[in-house]
Write a protein that holds these residues in place. Structure first.
Motif, short mmCIF file in Angstrom:
data_model
loop_
_atom_site.label_atom_id
_atom_site.label_comp_id
_atom_site.label_asym_id
_atom_site.label_seq_id
_atom_site.Cartn_x
_atom_site.Cartn_y
_atom_site.Cartn_z
N SER A 347 -18.72 -43.89 15.29
CA SER A 347 -18.92 -45.06 14.55
C SER A 347 -18.14 -45.00 13.31
O SER A 347 -17.63 -43.69 12.83
CB SER A 347 -20.51 -44.99 14.29
OG SER A 347 -21.19 -45.76 13.18
N GLY A 348 -18.12 -45.95 12.47
CA GLY A 348 -17.72 -45.65 10.96
C GLY A 348 -18.95 -45.23 10.17
O GLY A 348 -20.08 -45.09 10.64
N GLY A 349 -18.71 -45.54 8.88
CA GLY A 349 -19.65 -45.06 7.66
C GLY A 349 -20.92 -46.01 7.74
O GLY A 349 -20.87 -47.08 8.26
N LEU A 350 -21.83 -45.78 7.06
CA LEU A 350 -23.16 -46.33 6.75
C LEU A 350 -23.50 -46.27 5.60
O LEU A 350 -23.43 -45.14 4.54
CB LEU A 350 -24.23 -45.92 7.81
CG LEU A 350 -25.41 -46.55 7.66
CD1 LEU A 350 -25.42 -48.27 8.06
CD2 LEU A 350 -26.66 -46.06 8.46
N GLY A 351 -23.85 -47.20 4.78
CA GLY A 351 -24.33 -47.16 3.39
C GLY A 351 -23.26 -46.90 2.39
O GLY A 351 -22.08 -47.39 2.40
#
Length: 391
Positions: A347-351
């Motif tokens: 996944s990529g980043g979050l928030g």
């Protein structure tokens, strides 16, 4: 004229097809056949004695996993967000103060939830990929005097494993309940609820436990129960009211359980089996395995020339690793290529980490050196074939 003017959808006349994928993102993780099979057992009534026995088994498993003797220990019907709301909605009344540590998205979410029920919310913010010192936390507690302090132990958006020692004692010094989110860390990193003075602790089923999403273990200390069961006002949510939930789960000492809601019985089967798997391995062995696999992964990433987002080794979450997005590449192209070519989710980043990192989750049955090698091969292949931006 037809009595059903909306025609039957043709898509539902086709058989259900779900692909297998290597789930190496921040969650959910892969569900082993043993746990899938447990969830396929026959459905029985949510008030049947056999279900109450399964629920009692789950309570015992959670007490072991959390390292607590709290009598009010149960699993909320819902994901980790539901447990977060259950904790905040029960422990906080309108107008009371809440302090949240923001070291990623989950502190932001906790603040949002507390604001929605009329709490006075203050935040203390850690630097990206960093954590707060006990001195910083004590200054904020002394300044704001909150009724509740929230902290994410395993912050899956930034990959931070926040130190916990001493914080519970600080909260109690200032007459404050200590609420900890361990959704991303539970079972993968050491945590001792009673010894560390945690008043409310929750996690989710879909990470290290490798169960399907939909149940969320949670536990309340006697200190927390004293406040919750002597509220002036009813909790804003009937569904999450601990008075009802503690009775449904047989935590209140009453001779009979009263209907509150229809519990997700097949999810209970899966959760019980996932706890059995953890018990069979042993909590300490699970902690050590996740630590060893994470260190192997981190060393291998650095030898590839990649950089870890969390600089301090002691603050690296062993279950979810954040890798600084490689300079010159589009992180979305990397994750898409790996999914398409290797049938593997990262996944990529979050928030606060959006656009800054790649996130790789190695949790429960997925935490092995063989799976690390699989991820490393996919990353090397992606960096070789994805378009590097020369600008």
């Amino acid at each position: 004229m037809s009595s059903v003017p909306v025609p039957p959808p043709k898509c539902l006349l086709k058989p259900l097809v779900v692909p297998f994928r290597h789930m190496f993102g921040p969650g959910p993780s892969n569900v082993p056949p043993r746990i899938l099979q447990a969830g396929a057992n026959p459905v029985i009534g949510h008030m049947h004695p056999e279900i109450f026995e399964i629920m009692d088994d789950i309570k015992s498993g959670i007490q072991y996993m959390f390292q607590t003797q709290n009598r009010v220990t149960l699993a909320v019907s819902g994901t980790g967000h539901t447990a977060m709301e259950c904790a905040i909605f029960n422990a906080v009344e309108p107008g009371e103060g809440v302090l949240t540590a923001v070291n990623g998205i989950w502190g932001e979410r906790a603040a949002d939830m507390a604001e929605r029920i009329g709490a006075r919310v203050n935040t203390i913010v850690a630097p990206p990929g960093g954590f707060l010192t006990n001195e910083e936390i004590e200054r904020a507690l002394a300044k704001h005097r909150p009724a509740l302090f929230f902290l994410a132990h395993g912050e899956s958006s930034t990959g931070v494993l926040h130190p916990l020692d001493g914080i519970g004692q600080l909260c109690h010094k200032y007459n404050c309940l200590f609420l900890v989110d361990s959704v991303a860390s539970m079972g993968g990193a050491p945590l001792h609820m009673d010894q560390q003075g945690i008043d409310i602790l929750y996690t989710g089923s879909q990470k290290v436990l490798n169960a399907p999403p939909g149940t969320a273990p949670i536990s309340f200390s006697e200190r927390a129960c004293q406040k919750i069961f002597n509220r002036r006002t009813k909790p804003v949510s009937f569904f999450l009211d601990l008075n009802w939930l503690s009775n449904y789960w047989g935590c209140d000492g009453k001779p009979s359980r009263v209907y509150h809601h229809t519990g997700p019985v097949t999810a209970f089967y899966s959760l019980r089996e996932s706890l059995a798997v953890l018990v069979e391995e042993g909590l300490e062995k699970s902690w050590e395995r996740h630590k060893e696999v994470a260190e192997y992964f981190h060393t291998s990433l650095e030898s590839m020339g990649l950089h870890l987002f969390v600089k301090e080794k002691k603050a690296r979450l062993p279950t979810v690793t954040t890798i600084v997005a490689p300079t010159g590449y589009d992180w979305k192209e990397i994750t898409s290529y790996i999914m398409k070519t290797h049938n593997l989710e990262i996944s990529g980043g979050l928030g606060p980490s959006v656009g800054l990192v790649l996130r790789v989750g190695l949790m429960g049955c997925n935490s092995s050196k063989a799976h690390v090698d699989m991820v490393l091969a996919a990353l090397k292949d992606a960096l070789k074939h994805c378009h590097e931006n020369k600008l």
